[in-house]
Design an enzyme around this catalytic site. Sequence first.
Site, PDB file in Angstrom:
ATOM      1  N   THR A  64       0.814  -1.208   0.000  1.00 34.69           N
ATOM      2  CA  THR A  64       0.000   0.000   0.000  1.00 34.69           C
ATOM      3  C   THR A  64       0.848   1.258   0.000  1.00 34.69           C
ATOM      4  OG1 THR A  64      -1.764  -1.167   1.118  1.00 34.69           O
ATOM      5  CG2 THR A  64      -1.797   1.210   1.320  1.00 34.69           C
ATOM      6  N   TYR A  77      -8.249   1.038  -3.565  1.00 27.94           N
ATOM      7  CA  TYR A  77      -6.907   1.334  -4.069  1.00 27.94           C
ATOM      8  C   TYR A  77      -6.251   0.038  -4.512  1.00 27.94           C
ATOM      9  CZ  TYR A  77      -5.026  -0.735   0.097  1.00 27.94           C
ATOM     10  OH  TYR A  77      -4.711  -1.635   1.069  1.00 27.94           O
ATOM     11  N   THR A 143       1.559  -4.448   4.271  1.00 23.24           N
ATOM     12  CA  THR A 143       1.472  -4.745   5.705  1.00 23.24           C
ATOM     13  C   THR A 143       0.853  -6.116   5.999  1.00 23.24           C
ATOM     14  OG1 THR A 143      -0.659  -3.619   5.844  1.00 23.24           O
ATOM     15  CG2 THR A 143       1.310  -2.310   6.353  1.00 23.24           C
ATOM     16  N   ASP A 144       0.190  -6.721   4.997  1.00 22.37           N
ATOM     17  CA  ASP A 144      -0.483  -8.001   5.277  1.00 22.37           C
ATOM     18  C   ASP A 144       0.498  -9.100   5.678  1.00 22.37           C
ATOM     19  OD1 ASP A 144      -2.902  -6.878   4.771  1.00 22.37           O
ATOM     20  OD2 ASP A 144      -3.212  -7.802   2.802  1.00 22.37           O
ATOM     21  N   LYS A 216       0.172  -8.220  12.983  1.00 24.91           N
ATOM     22  CA  LYS A 216      -0.849  -7.264  12.515  1.00 24.91           C
ATOM     23  C   LYS A 216      -2.154  -7.636  13.192  1.00 24.91           C
ATOM     24  CE  LYS A 216      -2.831  -5.184   8.365  1.00 24.91           C
ATOM     25  NZ  LYS A 216      -2.921  -5.174   6.908  1.00 24.91           N
ATOM     26  N   GLU A 336      -1.996 -30.092  28.176  1.00 21.56           N
ATOM     27  CA  GLU A 336      -3.230 -30.868  27.998  1.00 21.56           C
ATOM     28  C   GLU A 336      -2.998 -32.017  27.010  1.00 21.56           C
ATOM     29  OE1 GLU A 336      -6.440 -28.249  26.953  1.00 21.56           O
ATOM     30  OE2 GLU A 336      -7.979 -29.739  27.380  1.00 21.56           O
TER      31      GLU A 336
HETATM   32  N1  GLU Z   1      -2.869  -6.221   0.699  1.00 18.50           N
HETATM   33  C1  GLU Z   1      -2.035  -5.081   0.825  1.00 18.50           C
HETATM   34  C2  GLU Z   1      -0.596  -5.495   1.107  1.00 18.50           C
HETATM   35  O1  GLU Z   1      -0.312  -6.203   2.029  1.00 18.50           O
HETATM   36  C3  GLU Z   1      -2.637  -4.196   1.821  1.00 18.50           C
HETATM   37  C4  GLU Z   1      -1.904  -4.005   3.060  1.00 18.50           C
HETATM   38  C5  GLU Z   1      -0.965  -2.852   3.081  1.00 18.50           C
HETATM   39  O2  GLU Z   1       0.027  -2.778   2.419  1.00 18.50           O
HETATM   40  O3  GLU Z   1      -1.282  -2.027   3.895  1.00 18.50           O
HETATM   41  O4  GLU Z   1       0.251  -5.133   0.353  1.00 18.50           O
END
Ligand code: GLU
Length: 380
Positions: A64, A77, A143-144, A216, A336
């Site tokens: 992103t 986006y 970020t994923d 995340k 367990e």
């Molecule tokens: N799916 C995107 C990625 O991981 C959205 C997450 C992001 O970059 O914020 O590139």
Amino acid sequence: MNETFRRYKPSKRLQKLFFTHSYAMLLGLLILTFMPYSSVNTAVRAASPSTAKPVIKLIATGGTIAGSSSGTEATKYSAGGLNVKKLVNSVPELAHVASITGDQVSNVGSQDMSEDIWRALAASVQAAMQNNAINGVVITHGTDTIEETAFFLDQLFPCGKPIVLTGSMRPSDATSADGPQNMIEAVKLASMPSSQNRGVLVSMNSKIHTARDIRKNHTENTDAFSSGNAGLLGEFINGKPRFNRLVRPENSRHCLSAQPLPDTLPKVGILYAYAGMDAQLVQFYAQQNYQGIVLAGFGNGNTNKQTLDALAKFAETNIVVRSSRGVNGYVSRNIEINDDDLSFVTAQDLSPQKARILLMLQLAKTTNKTLIQKAFYKTH
Ligand code: GLU
């Protein structure tokens, strides 16, 4: 009388002694007067910052942070798009912090991160580590899966020059885009000698995380990451990074050099537990020649009896790692479930996705379950 007021005339020997002493005292006084200034000046000179800026290699992978919104709908986006040059040029303040040299290894949303891209990334990082002109590395990433790439690189480059990943939750052209600030902070962090030997770091939203601890935990908020049990490694305070913890002891254990990336990584899959889970799912991995399964189990890495039986059978010839679908805590051995009897490994504090990476890298070296279990223990 004459005797009394007679002008005293010291002998030649005394005169010589007097002048020698006076010169010595004068010299001593001069030294005492100027010595403090001379040492302060030296210290100031030694401590004064060099005018040369640190050199940072910025490796772009997409995400992103390099994405832009489509049309007028601000919530829609596409990740990736801006290349590394445009990305760096879009943040002119970066030039005040460091000299940036760029490399583009991919331009994807991180949902498409793959072993091939990881290999290209590892090669680019390795080149930076070997280049004496480079002080640190920044990687821009979606970020994923940023936590997975950070953890993967942390296994290969546990020490040495700083390696910092960053991304953004909002695309580059959004109102209040978070990418520029995240990039500036990541570059500052990678430029600092005190960031060395802490393993691979992730800097997001003014918070600093270790590769092991970051996760995340929000889909959209700019404050999307936490460090779980461990807490943040550090934070940016008044624009400067501050660390809460010391160098991780586990790094000192194997801080000799970068670890080689194996030629092939064995197949390891993740099985997500749910109430009423179908044990047949284990068969899929067995038939597809997976060498490992990571169970994303309930609570302390548990699942129903049928699936546990199927996993125990799989573990007779392969590796099963029990991890948790919960976010915090540890999956400990023999609580367990009798791991010794069923021949299971436990993930400790690692999330299923990081346990999978560690198991792949371990399986490339050994199938010894005791050694594999040892690799999962957190030592910091
Ligand atoms: N799916 C995107 C990625 O991981 C959205 C997450 C992001 O970059 O914020 O590139």
